[in-house]
Scaffold this active site. Structure first.
Site, PDB file in Angstrom:
ATOM      1  N   PRO A  99      -7.862   0.032   4.618  1.00 54.07           N
ATOM      2  CA  PRO A  99      -8.277   1.443   4.683  1.00 54.07           C
ATOM      3  C   PRO A  99      -8.223   2.075   3.300  1.00 54.07           C
ATOM      4  CG  PRO A  99      -6.214   1.078   5.922  1.00 54.07           C
ATOM      5  CD  PRO A  99      -6.656  -0.252   5.387  1.00 54.07           C
ATOM      6  N   GLY A 101      -8.051   5.128   0.330  1.00 59.16           N
ATOM      7  CA  GLY A 101      -7.454   6.439   0.046  1.00 59.16           C
ATOM      8  C   GLY A 101      -6.109   6.662   0.706  1.00 59.16           C
ATOM      9  N   GLY A 103      -3.163   4.606  -0.208  1.00 63.84           N
ATOM     10  CA  GLY A 103      -2.062   3.997  -0.965  1.00 63.84           C
ATOM     11  C   GLY A 103      -1.944   2.490  -0.828  1.00 63.84           C
ATOM     12  N   LEU A 104      -2.989   1.833  -0.287  1.00 61.97           N
ATOM     13  CA  LEU A 104      -2.882   0.387  -0.080  1.00 61.97           C
ATOM     14  C   LEU A 104      -3.691  -0.406  -1.108  1.00 61.97           C
ATOM     15  CD1 LEU A 104      -2.951   0.238   3.827  1.00 61.97           C
ATOM     16  CD2 LEU A 104      -0.969   0.198   2.300  1.00 61.97           C
ATOM     17  N   GLY A 105      -4.084   0.242  -2.179  1.00 71.32           N
ATOM     18  CA  GLY A 105      -4.708  -0.481  -3.290  1.00 71.32           C
ATOM     19  C   GLY A 105      -6.153  -0.855  -3.052  1.00 71.32           C
ATOM     20  N   ALA A 109      -8.281  -3.274  -5.493  1.00 70.07           N
ATOM     21  CA  ALA A 109      -8.762  -4.556  -4.968  1.00 70.07           C
ATOM     22  C   ALA A 109     -10.280  -4.635  -5.106  1.00 70.07           C
ATOM     23  CB  ALA A 109      -8.340  -4.721  -3.510  1.00 70.07           C
ATOM     24  N   ASP A 149      -1.450  -1.578 -10.000  1.00 70.01           N
ATOM     25  CA  ASP A 149      -2.110  -1.974  -8.749  1.00 70.01           C
ATOM     26  C   ASP A 149      -3.095  -3.132  -8.983  1.00 70.01           C
ATOM     27  OD1 ASP A 149      -0.729   0.196  -7.831  1.00 70.01           O
ATOM     28  OD2 ASP A 149      -2.443   1.221  -6.936  1.00 70.01           O
TER      29      ASP A 149
HETATM   30  C1  MEV Z   1      -0.622   4.569  -7.077  1.00 74.74           C
HETATM   31  O1  MEV Z   1      -0.847   3.489  -6.182  1.00 74.74           O
HETATM   32  C2  MEV Z   1       0.614   4.344  -7.858  1.00 74.74           C
HETATM   33  C3  MEV Z   1       1.030   5.465  -8.823  1.00 74.74           C
HETATM   34  O2  MEV Z   1       2.265   5.076  -9.390  1.00 74.74           O
HETATM   35  C4  MEV Z   1      -0.001   5.669  -9.928  1.00 74.74           C
HETATM   36  C5  MEV Z   1      -0.105   4.481 -10.882  1.00 74.74           C
HETATM   37  O3  MEV Z   1       0.809   3.649 -10.974  1.00 74.74           O
HETATM   38  O4  MEV Z   1      -1.120   4.431 -11.607  1.00 74.74           O
HETATM   39  C6  MEV Z   1       1.233   6.780  -8.090  1.00 74.74           C
END
Ligand code: MEV
Length: 315
Positions: A99, A101, A103-105, A109, A149
């Site tokens: 999914p 937006g 936080g799962l990269g 990816a 990431d």
């Molecule tokens: C985002 O997945 C991770 C953060 O630490 C931003 C980054 O590391 O560039 C919030």
């Protein structure tokens, strides 16, 4: 000729946000993937097809004029067309199990798999070269990203990462189960990172103390990983979540999901930018199902995952 690549999503086990200011973070690739295929086409166009929309554009356009969600892929294709003075065009097709937006990269990816698939139409590149291209491409939408990431999406497994020292793979036998729950609140990583920058500027001393504490916590986690100590890792996740709360990147819904997970798992925290997105809990076969039930009973959507040890794959 078609060139194809896939790359895994990720969670940040420890250290998001603080990593932007030089603290060491620990990341883990997860077994959910993005697959990108690239093909030369006779028209001198860059065509992008994905679940987030399609575009067809002429090459050599200023990147700012390209709709933002397509920029990294356009950038990569255009760079190759210019470099090889190509008369043909490139068609890129992106499919994803991750999914977006939350936080799962998924963005990293997509950038890693696209860099590999598109450059693979012209030449063979090392993982390092592909990672550099992916980071450059992601900077077209997110100039301040730490690169953490994309690094874990490229190499897979567990990595430790800091901006100055770079990354190293954590050599470990550890394995665990993850329960990833989606708050369904979309967030903008760029906006949350900029909110934290503001917080830091207004609270320099306090922020520096928290960074030191997160640094110590990460060192402790590395020992827990070595000792296969899931309870120790879980305890540190709870601590890390408190630090994230204290800089204001959590919210009520995330707190409720974390509290439900904490009833049975080893620990839970948000992952990525926060202010929405996902939380994850750490479990093994003994508390996995119980944790899923705790979340589902309250109608939170979740899925289970494992560490992806492969990273970028080309075929
Ligand atoms: C985002 O997945 C991770 C953060 O630490 C931003 C980054 O590391 O560039 C919030």
């Amino acid at each position: 000729m078609k060139s194809k690549a896939s790359a895994p999503g990720k969670i940040i086990l420890f250290g998001e946000h603080f990593v932007v200011y030089g603290v060491k973070a620990i990341l883990c690739a997860i077994d959910k993937r993005v697959t990108v295929s690239a093909e030369k086409i006779p028209q001198n166009k860059i065509s992008i097809k994905s679940s987030f929309g399609n575009i067809v554009e002429s090459p050599d356009r200023p990147i700012k004029e390209i709709e933002s969600q397509f920029r990294p892929f356009y950038y990569l294709a255009d760079k190759m067309i210019q470099k090889y003075k190509e008369k043909f065009g490139i068609e890129i097709t992106i499919t994803s199990e991750i999914p977006s937006g939350v936080g799962l990269g998924s963005s990293s990816a997509c950038c890693v798999a696209s860099a590999a698939a598109i450059s693979g139409l012209f030449t063979k590149n090392s993982k390092e070269e592909i990672l550099q291209m992916a980071i450059e491409a992601e900077k077209t939408i997110f100039p301040n990203n730490s690169g953490a990431d994309s690094t874990v999406c490229t190499y897979g497994g567990l990595i430790q990462y800091d901006k100055k020292g770079g990354f190293s793979k954590i050599d470990t036998e550890i394995n665990f189960d993850l329960i990833i729950a989606n708050s369904k609140i979309k967030h903008s990583t760029k906006e949350v990172v900029s909110y934290v920058k503001n917080f830091k500027e207004n609270n320099e001393e306090r922020f520096a103390i928290i960074c030191n504490e997160v640094n110590r916590l990460v060192e402790d986690v590395l020992i827990c990983i070595k000792n296969n100590d899931l309870e120790g890792i879980g305890r540190n996740m709870t601590k890390n979540q408190k630090y994230l709360e204290s800089i204001g990147v959590s919210n009520e819904k995330l707190r409720e999901m974390i509290a439900l997970s904490n009833k049975s798992s080893f620990g839970a925290k948000l992952t990525g930018a926060g202010d929405g997105g996902c939380i994850f809990s750490l479990a093994d076969k003994n508390n996995l199902q119980k944790t899923v039930n705790n979340l589902e009973e309250k109608n939170y959507e979740c899925f289970t995952g494992k560490i992806d040890f492969t990273g970028l794959d080309t075929f």
